[in-house]
Design a protein around this motif. Sequence first.
Motif, PDB file in Angstrom:
ATOM      1  N   LEU A  16     -43.176  24.230 -79.317  1.00  0.00           N
ATOM      2  CA  LEU A  16     -43.866  22.939 -79.274  1.00  0.00           C
ATOM      3  C   LEU A  16     -43.232  22.024 -78.233  1.00  0.00           C
ATOM      4  O   LEU A  16     -43.930  21.401 -77.437  1.00  0.00           O
ATOM      5  N   PHE A  17     -41.912  21.947 -78.211  1.00  0.00           N
ATOM      6  CA  PHE A  17     -41.229  21.091 -77.241  1.00  0.00           C
ATOM      7  C   PHE A  17     -41.502  21.561 -75.804  1.00  0.00           C
ATOM      8  O   PHE A  17     -41.723  20.753 -74.911  1.00  0.00           O
ATOM      9  N   LEU A  18     -41.487  22.883 -75.591  1.00  0.00           N
ATOM     10  CA  LEU A  18     -41.784  23.424 -74.259  1.00  0.00           C
ATOM     11  C   LEU A  18     -43.207  23.061 -73.835  1.00  0.00           C
ATOM     12  O   LEU A  18     -43.444  22.612 -72.715  1.00  0.00           O
ATOM     13  N   LEU A  19     -44.164  23.275 -74.747  1.00  0.00           N
ATOM     14  CA  LEU A  19     -45.563  22.976 -74.445  1.00  0.00           C
ATOM     15  C   LEU A  19     -45.789  21.486 -74.218  1.00  0.00           C
ATOM     16  O   LEU A  19     -46.555  21.100 -73.331  1.00  0.00           O
ATOM     17  N   TYR A  20     -45.128  20.676 -75.009  1.00  0.00           N
ATOM     18  CA  TYR A  20     -45.254  19.218 -74.872  1.00  0.00           C
ATOM     19  C   TYR A  20     -44.810  18.780 -73.474  1.00  0.00           C
ATOM     20  O   TYR A  20     -45.520  18.046 -72.786  1.00  0.00           O
ATOM     21  N   TRP A  22     -44.480  20.662 -70.802  1.00  0.00           N
ATOM     22  CA  TRP A  22     -45.365  21.278 -69.812  1.00  0.00           C
ATOM     23  C   TRP A  22     -46.664  20.483 -69.694  1.00  0.00           C
ATOM     24  O   TRP A  22     -47.140  20.204 -68.596  1.00  0.00           O
ATOM     25  N   ASP A  23     -47.234  20.104 -70.838  1.00  0.00           N
ATOM     26  CA  ASP A  23     -48.501  19.392 -70.868  1.00  0.00           C
ATOM     27  C   ASP A  23     -48.375  18.003 -70.236  1.00  0.00           C
ATOM     28  O   ASP A  23     -49.272  17.548 -69.535  1.00  0.00           O
ATOM     29  N   LEU A  24     -47.270  17.335 -70.466  1.00  0.00           N
ATOM     30  CA  LEU A  24     -47.065  15.988 -69.916  1.00  0.00           C
ATOM     31  C   LEU A  24     -46.741  15.996 -68.426  1.00  0.00           C
ATOM     32  O   LEU A  24     -47.187  15.133 -67.680  1.00  0.00           O
ATOM     33  N   PRO A  28     -43.027  23.892 -64.841  1.00  0.00           N
ATOM     34  CA  PRO A  28     -42.913  25.186 -65.519  1.00  0.00           C
ATOM     35  C   PRO A  28     -42.317  25.008 -66.923  1.00  0.00           C
ATOM     36  O   PRO A  28     -41.508  24.105 -67.153  1.00  0.00           O
ATOM     37  N   LEU A  29     -42.732  25.877 -67.817  1.00  0.00           N
ATOM     38  CA  LEU A  29     -42.408  25.718 -69.231  1.00  0.00           C
ATOM     39  C   LEU A  29     -40.941  25.425 -69.533  1.00  0.00           C
ATOM     40  O   LEU A  29     -40.638  24.485 -70.239  1.00  0.00           O
ATOM     41  N   ALA A  30     -40.056  26.249 -69.052  1.00  0.00           N
ATOM     42  CA  ALA A  30     -38.655  26.095 -69.444  1.00  0.00           C
ATOM     43  C   ALA A  30     -37.853  25.205 -68.508  1.00  0.00           C
ATOM     44  O   ALA A  30     -36.672  24.990 -68.729  1.00  0.00           O
ATOM     45  N   SER A  31     -38.489  24.646 -67.477  1.00  0.00           N
ATOM     46  CA  SER A  31     -37.721  23.912 -66.468  1.00  0.00           C
ATOM     47  C   SER A  31     -37.101  22.628 -67.004  1.00  0.00           C
ATOM     48  O   SER A  31     -36.068  22.187 -66.516  1.00  0.00           O
ATOM     49  N   LEU A  32     -37.705  22.014 -67.993  1.00  0.00           N
ATOM     50  CA  LEU A  32     -37.185  20.754 -68.517  1.00  0.00           C
ATOM     51  C   LEU A  32     -36.435  20.928 -69.832  1.00  0.00           C
ATOM     52  O   LEU A  32     -35.932  19.971 -70.388  1.00  0.00           O
ATOM     53  N   TYR A  33     -36.389  22.158 -70.320  1.00  0.00           N
ATOM     54  CA  TYR A  33     -35.780  22.424 -71.617  1.00  0.00           C
ATOM     55  C   TYR A  33     -34.273  22.530 -71.454  1.00  0.00           C
ATOM     56  O   TYR A  33     -33.786  23.215 -70.550  1.00  0.00           O
ATOM     57  N   ARG A  70     -58.680  14.264 -75.841  1.00  0.00           N
ATOM     58  CA  ARG A  70     -58.536  12.909 -76.379  1.00  0.00           C
ATOM     59  C   ARG A  70     -57.425  12.833 -77.431  1.00  0.00           C
ATOM     60  O   ARG A  70     -57.045  11.745 -77.844  1.00  0.00           O
ATOM     61  N   LEU A  71     -56.961  13.971 -77.879  1.00  0.00           N
ATOM     62  CA  LEU A  71     -55.873  14.003 -78.855  1.00  0.00           C
ATOM     63  C   LEU A  71     -54.559  13.655 -78.171  1.00  0.00           C
ATOM     64  O   LEU A  71     -54.419  13.829 -76.958  1.00  0.00           O
ATOM     65  N   GLY A  72     -53.597  13.212 -78.963  1.00  0.00           N
ATOM     66  CA  GLY A  72     -52.263  13.000 -78.421  1.00  0.00           C
ATOM     67  C   GLY A  72     -51.674  14.324 -77.966  1.00  0.00           C
ATOM     68  O   GLY A  72     -52.028  15.389 -78.476  1.00  0.00           O
ATOM     69  N   THR A  73     -50.780  14.266 -77.007  1.00  0.00           N
ATOM     70  CA  THR A  73     -50.172  15.478 -76.456  1.00  0.00           C
ATOM     71  C   THR A  73     -49.494  16.302 -77.540  1.00  0.00           C
ATOM     72  O   THR A  73     -49.617  17.532 -77.573  1.00  0.00           O
ATOM     73  N   LEU A  74     -48.806  15.646 -78.435  1.00  0.00           N
ATOM     74  CA  LEU A  74     -48.110  16.350 -79.504  1.00  0.00           C
ATOM     75  C   LEU A  74     -49.105  17.046 -80.436  1.00  0.00           C
ATOM     76  O   LEU A  74     -48.969  18.247 -80.723  1.00  0.00           O
ATOM     77  N   GLU A  75     -50.111  16.317 -80.895  1.00  0.00           N
ATOM     78  CA  GLU A  75     -51.103  16.882 -81.805  1.00  0.00           C
ATOM     79  C   GLU A  75     -51.856  18.033 -81.148  1.00  0.00           C
ATOM     80  O   GLU A  75     -52.113  19.060 -81.771  1.00  0.00           O
ATOM     81  N   ARG A  76     -52.226  17.859 -79.890  1.00  0.00           N
ATOM     82  CA  ARG A  76     -52.955  18.908 -79.168  1.00  0.00           C
ATOM     83  C   ARG A  76     -52.145  20.203 -79.116  1.00  0.00           C
ATOM     84  O   ARG A  76     -52.666  21.296 -79.337  1.00  0.00           O
ATOM     85  N   ASN A  77     -50.856  20.082 -78.856  1.00  0.00           N
ATOM     86  CA  ASN A  77     -50.033  21.287 -78.745  1.00  0.00           C
ATOM     87  C   ASN A  77     -49.721  21.907 -80.101  1.00  0.00           C
ATOM     88  O   ASN A  77     -49.606  23.124 -80.203  1.00  0.00           O
ATOM     89  N   ILE A  78     -49.610  21.109 -81.128  1.00  0.00           N
ATOM     90  CA  ILE A  78     -49.469  21.662 -82.483  1.00  0.00           C
ATOM     91  C   ILE A  78     -50.727  22.450 -82.823  1.00  0.00           C
ATOM     92  O   ILE A  78     -50.649  23.572 -83.350  1.00  0.00           O
TER      93      ILE A  78
END
Length: 129
Positions: A16-20, A22-24, A28-33, A70-78
């Motif tokens: 979820l944190f990776l996707l969040y 990435w979406d924002l 790349p997925l792991a670049s900010l982790y 239209r969903l929040g980034t967190l909700e969309r990725n969950i």
Amino acid sequence: MTVAKVGRRQSRRTALFLLYQWDLTGQPLASLYDGTPDDFALGLAEAIAERAPELDERITAASDAWAADRLGTLERNILRIGVYELEEGTVPAEVAINEAVVLAKRYATEDAARLVNGILGRIMREETS
């Protein structure tokens, strides 16, 4: 070097944190982790990112008034995690829904948890009918 075994719930949280991120950011997925995500988390996040438009269509179709964008980034990725796990059948449907609701309760709101439960429940019913 020994690698600590990480439970699936923790791995979903990491995904979820990776996707969040990435979406924002579009990075790349792991670049900010911070750290090294476990294989399950990274694999889950990569599979979901690859299928995000298709998963978003399922979310939009199952939601009465809310398009996925239209969903929040967190909700969309969950929801993406939950829909992906429902479609893949890697865990029982009830587990996929419960895990998504737990993520929503922990990192979003009670309202988000109800939204997640409702959308995933509708998708589950569509698949079993």
